[in-house]
Design a protein around this motif. Structure first.
Motif, mmCIF file in Angstrom:
data_model
loop_
_atom_site.group_PDB
_atom_site.id
_atom_site.type_symbol
_atom_site.label_atom_id
_atom_site.label_comp_id
_atom_site.label_asym_id
_atom_site.label_seq_id
_atom_site.Cartn_x
_atom_site.Cartn_y
_atom_site.Cartn_z
ATOM 1 N N TRP A 400 0.838 -1.212 0.000
ATOM 2 C CA TRP A 400 0.000 0.000 0.000
ATOM 3 C C TRP A 400 0.872 1.260 0.000
ATOM 4 O O TRP A 400 1.785 1.389 0.813
ATOM 5 C CB TRP A 400 -0.904 0.019 1.235
ATOM 6 N N TYR A 401 0.526 2.209 -0.859
ATOM 7 C CA TYR A 401 1.245 3.487 -0.852
ATOM 8 C C TYR A 401 1.105 4.183 0.504
ATOM 9 O O TYR A 401 2.036 4.840 0.982
ATOM 10 C CB TYR A 401 0.693 4.421 -1.933
ATOM 11 N N SER A 402 -0.073 4.061 1.119
ATOM 12 C CA SER A 402 -0.313 4.752 2.403
ATOM 13 C C SER A 402 0.637 4.243 3.485
ATOM 14 O O SER A 402 0.976 5.011 4.405
ATOM 15 C CB SER A 402 -1.768 4.583 2.845
ATOM 16 N N ASP A 427 3.463 11.414 -1.871
ATOM 17 C CA ASP A 427 2.795 10.483 -2.783
ATOM 18 C C ASP A 427 3.769 9.989 -3.858
ATOM 19 O O ASP A 427 3.866 8.784 -4.121
ATOM 20 C CB ASP A 427 1.598 11.198 -3.425
ATOM 21 N N TYR A 465 -4.305 3.541 -1.442
ATOM 22 C CA TYR A 465 -4.325 4.128 -0.095
ATOM 23 C C TYR A 465 -5.413 3.456 0.735
ATOM 24 O O TYR A 465 -6.552 3.333 0.289
ATOM 25 C CB TYR A 465 -4.604 5.626 -0.172
ATOM 26 N N ASP A 479 -4.510 9.856 7.650
ATOM 27 C CA ASP A 479 -4.988 9.740 6.274
ATOM 28 C C ASP A 479 -3.773 9.932 5.381
ATOM 29 O O ASP A 479 -3.192 11.022 5.328
ATOM 30 C CB ASP A 479 -6.042 10.820 5.999
ATOM 31 N N GLY A 480 -3.383 8.888 4.669
ATOM 32 C CA GLY A 480 -2.187 8.953 3.837
ATOM 33 C C GLY A 480 -2.240 10.031 2.775
ATOM 34 O O GLY A 480 -1.204 10.486 2.287
ATOM 35 N N HIS A 481 -3.447 10.465 2.408
ATOM 36 C CA HIS A 481 -3.582 11.529 1.420
ATOM 37 C C HIS A 481 -3.223 12.896 2.006
ATOM 38 O O HIS A 481 -3.029 13.848 1.253
ATOM 39 C CB HIS A 481 -5.031 11.583 0.901
#
Length: 497
Positions: A400-402, A427, A465, A479-481
């Motif tokens: 996962w990118y997050s 990101d 994410y 929140d990964g964003h």
């Protein structure tokens, strides 16, 4: 290495021997070892020999490299992977011992490394094809914090699996500070609130509390810092002039190799540590310390280790990398397989394998504690913790990118990343390192082969994410964003615009 030239009929003989060794039922014979033999070459020669006899080639040995479609041909079949003696190396051990690597046409040697620094250096130098790595290692190496190489990961090896242990003397002081802890089974999770007066007394005496972690960019370092800071204890900052991370520290954190943790604490060099298993359970068995909190309680289902390779290795051996990930996915699934009552059906077998001296090399009883769904905080405090080690379920192995962004936030929070970065940078950086494209290629092949259900892979339209979560010990939402908001939500550590 010199390869042995042998006749087609001899090739058939050695192929049979190789198959017996892979199946674990071979008898010792004189002649070339399995490592000396080129299985693909032997398979091709055996196929020719069988044609001479008018028979089909032996199916149990799989397709020869030359028989595979171009997209499946392995660029390299003899591989050496590194690992550290921790129970979360299990996917590598199981992929080898249960034949998942062999099923993919791979001859894999796995080799214990003395510490995380050496492990990473040997992957970067090419001495190792890949390794069981701390999640922070590919990231730190790629952005130049620790090493100077582009390292990627296409497979997360596990979730959770760590704990923080304090020496008996520190535990007694914590119990004096908080009488609620004076119980054979105190309420969990235990925060560092009761440690605060201990830290203050040490600071006043000029003898700061000392705790061990396994590597500067390890989950353990960040989890220990998180737990301390959540109770208002400053764990220190890294700066451009301080690569040890002790600036403003109220507790001194230092690197100790995982298997050495109990011994170093026992002699008094450190008074506590954060490490993976079985080294917390060993402190309980030896009666030298008390695990006060697991990382599951610090952040539920946090990402732990990854399988890492250099980007250059992947570019040269893409099909081989996909085959490795296929084997690791199956190993993770095997480790998490449970019966209708939720009881693990293969963990006891895994415990027996991991206890061998060439793998983790710890007592079976010590490894069994956490691997079979239980965890001892004290001998009087055995608790069910079925998710202490998660190797597959709930898409645990997906890169996962997050997850990558979270590690980047910790590097920035504690000063290892010295300058503020934009959300877009987090990101973009995560996407350089985390490679779900490789994972999906491996998973799709397993689905076509009937070895994986599509529901066991995240939906194709995911953006990589995970949903925001507040399942941290301090209740702060991640929140990964929005990494900047997450950084700024903490009282201790760097904050950015």
């Amino acid at each position: 290495m010199r390869r042995h030239r042998i006749s087609p009929f001899a090739a058939m003989f050695w192929l049979a021997c190789a198959g017996m060794v892979i199946c674990g039922c071979g008898q010792q014979r004189s002649g070339p070892s399995l490592q000396d033999l080129d299985i693909d070459a032997l398979a091709a020669e055996a196929t020719a020999a069988m044609k001479v006899l008018g028979k089909e080639k032996p199916s149990s040995l799989g397709a020869a490299k030359s028989d595979r479609p171009a997209s499946l041909r392995l660029e390299k079949t003899k591989l050496k992977f590194g690992f550290i003696k921790l129970t979360d190396c299990a996917p590598l051990v199981i992929a080898k011992e249960q034949g998942f690597f062999a099923d993919e046409g791979l001859q894999v040697e796995i080799e214990a490394q003395p510490n995380w620094k050496t492990l990473l250096e040997r992957v970067i130098s090419g001495e190792l094809d890949g390794a069981h790595m701390l999640s922070g290692q590919p990231i730190a190496s790629t952005i130049g914090i620790n090493g100077e190489a582009h390292v990627i990961t296409a497979f997360t090896m596990d979730q959770n699996g760590n704990a923080i242990t304090v020496a008996n003397s520190i535990w007694e002081e914590m119990q004096k500070a908080d009488p609620a802890l004076q119980s054979p089974q105190p309420k969990h999770p235990i925060s560092a609130d009761a440690l605060r007066p201990v830290v203050a007394a040490r600071k006043a005496s000029g003898d700061l509390l000392k705790m061990g972690m396994v590597f500067p960019v390890s989950t353990h370092n960040y989890e220990l810092r998180y737990w301390l800071a959540a109770s208002g204890i400053h764990p220190g900052m890294y700066t451009s002039a301080d690569t040890t991370g002790v600036t403003d520290a109220e507790v001194l954190l230092s690197v100790t190799p995982p298997p050495m943790m109990p011994q170093v604490m026992e002699v008094g060099t450190i008074q506590g540590y954060c490490v993976g298993e079985p080294w917390n359970q060993q402190a309980v068995v030896k009666g030298i310390g008390v695990p006060v909190v697991t990382n599951y309680d610090i952040w539920k289902n946090n990402p732990e280790k990854v399988f890492g390779v250099t980007k250059a290795w992947n570019d040269e051996n893409r099909n081989t990398h996909v085959a490795v990930v296929k084997a690791l996915i199956q190993a993770g699934k095997w480790l998490d397989e449970a019966d209708a009552q939720g009881k693990f059906v293969n963990r006891e077998s895994a415990v027996q394998l991991l206890s061998k001296a060439n793998y983790v090399g710890a007592d079976v009883d010590v490894i069994r504690n956490s691997m079979t769904g239980y965890f001892y905080f004290q001998k009087s405090d055995k608790r069910e913790l079925p998710d202490f080690n998660v190797f597959f379920k709930d898409h645990a192995t997906y890169p996962w990118y997050s997850d990558g962004v979270w590690f980047l936030t910790q590097m920035r929070r504690w000063g290892q990343i010295t300058e503020p970065k934009s959300a877009a940078w987090y990101d973009e950086t995560a996407k350089k390192i985390y490679r779900p494209d490789i994972y999906r290629e491996a998973a799709e092949r397993l689905i076509r082969e009937g070895k994986l259900d599509r529901s066991e892979v995240p939906e194709a339209d995911t953006d990589g994410y995970k949903p925001p979560t507040a399942e941290f010990i301090d209740g702060i939402s991640y929140d990964g964003h929005d990494p900047i908001a997450y950084l700024n939500a903490h009282k201790i550590g760097n904050k950015d615009e």
